[in-house]
Design a protein around this motif. Structure first.
Motif, PDB file in Angstrom:
ATOM      1  N   GLN A  30       0.861  -1.177   0.000  1.00 42.35           N
ATOM      2  CA  GLN A  30       0.000   0.000   0.000  1.00 42.35           C
ATOM      3  C   GLN A  30       0.899   1.228   0.000  1.00 42.35           C
ATOM      4  OE1 GLN A  30      -1.799   1.517   3.713  1.00 42.35           O
ATOM      5  NE2 GLN A  30      -3.808   1.201   2.755  1.00 42.35           N
TER       6      GLN A  30
ATOM      7  N   HIS B 227       0.606   5.499   0.127  1.00 39.93           N
ATOM      8  CA  HIS B 227      -0.062   6.788   0.104  1.00 39.93           C
ATOM      9  C   HIS B 227       0.838   7.770  -0.632  1.00 39.93           C
ATOM     10  CE1 HIS B 227      -2.430   4.974   3.461  1.00 39.93           C
ATOM     11  NE2 HIS B 227      -3.386   5.675   2.888  1.00 39.93           N
TER      12      HIS B 227
ATOM     13  N   LYS C 215      -9.501   5.677   5.095  1.00 44.61           N
ATOM     14  CA  LYS C 215      -8.039   5.653   5.110  1.00 44.61           C
ATOM     15  C   LYS C 215      -7.443   4.623   4.155  1.00 44.61           C
ATOM     16  CE  LYS C 215      -7.546   2.317   8.908  1.00 44.61           C
ATOM     17  NZ  LYS C 215      -6.960   2.073  10.247  1.00 44.61           N
TER      18      LYS C 215
ATOM     19  N   ALA D 208      -5.726   4.841  -1.365  1.00 46.23           N
ATOM     20  CA  ALA D 208      -4.279   4.786  -1.563  1.00 46.23           C
ATOM     21  C   ALA D 208      -4.010   4.083  -2.879  1.00 46.23           C
ATOM     22  CB  ALA D 208      -3.594   4.039  -0.420  1.00 46.23           C
TER      23      ALA D 208
ATOM     24  N   THR E 107      -4.937   2.839  -8.087  1.00 49.95           N
ATOM     25  CA  THR E 107      -5.360   3.900  -7.181  1.00 49.95           C
ATOM     26  C   THR E 107      -6.795   3.631  -6.747  1.00 49.95           C
ATOM     27  OG1 THR E 107      -3.926   5.511  -8.243  1.00 49.95           O
ATOM     28  CG2 THR E 107      -5.703   6.370  -6.878  1.00 49.95           C
TER      29      THR E 107
END
Lengths: 115, 112
Positions: free
Chosen positions: B36, B38, B81, B84, B107
């Motif tokens: 993952q 960000h 959250k 990402a 994405t």
């Protein structure tokens, strides 16, 4: 767990100058470190494999004289972007794997902007 | 050559389940990883598969079929959250000092 510390996190430099990026494995020995480059909305592209005590192995299309890699110790590898140009602006990230551990640990990355 | 394909973008809503697919054609195979990432940050490890089947870890599961050159990452009970980029990566060789080869990333946008 394993930690790889990468510095600086951000750097802005003038065109034609050189920039050095450091990666340190804090709690393990990294015989091999990998250097990647990532352009916006693109994936990580392997630039070179850095081996402690020997010359780095560069991927096709990556200029070894422009991207100098030094891996002088088991805990430190450096990437120097020489004579930087705006097209070198990118996110540079290193990674290493610890002996006996499956996954790879990444540094936090360096955002290089060449103006 | 090495080729790893995954969808560019996906959208989903909070609480839903999403499956991100990855297909690969590489010179060799010694494990598939999901990370993952960000924006502007380092990738973080999510899962690893080297044998066929499903690996479950909390809200995340990953599946591998070596004969089909196929994997998926399953995210359950989506949260904001989880928005990402999700990277599929293959280790082509079982040797020390083998770099991961990454797909272009998917994405994921999670909306409320």
């Amino acid at each position: 767990g394993a930690v790889v510390s990468q510095h600086p996190s951000r750097v802005i430099c003038k065109s034609g100058t050189s920039v050095k990026i450091e990666c340190r494995s804090l709690d393990f020995q990294a015989t091999t470190m990998f250097w990647y480059r990532q352009f916006p909305k693109q994936s990580l592209m392997l630039m070179a494999t850095s081996n402690e005590g020997s010359k780095a192995t560069y991927e096709q299309g990556v200029e070894k004289d422009k991207f100098l890699i030094n891996h002088a110790s088991l805990t430190l590898s450096t990437l120097t972007v020489t004579s930087a140009h705006p097209e070198d602006s990118s996110f540079y990230i290193c990674s290493a794997s610890e002996q006996g551990v499956v996954d790879y640990t990444f540094g936090s990355g360096t955002r290089l902007t060449v103006v | 050559g090495q080729n790893i394909d995954q969808p560019t973008e996906m959208t989903a809503t909070e609480g839903a389940i999403v499956q991100i697919n990855c297909t690969y054609q590489t010179s060799g195979f010694n494990g598939l990883f999901w990370y993952q990432q960000h924006a502007g940050e380092a990738p973080t490890f999510l899962s690893y598969n080297v044998l066929d089947g499903l690996e479950e870890k909390g809200r995340f599961s990953s599946f591998l079929s070596r004969s089909k050159g196929y994997s998926y990452l399953l995210l359950k009970e989506l949260q904001m959250k989880d928005s990402a980029s999700y990277l599929c990566a293959v280790r082509p060789e079982n040797q020390a000092g083998t770099a991961l080869i990454f797909g272009k990333g998917t994405t994921l946008s999670v909306s409320s």
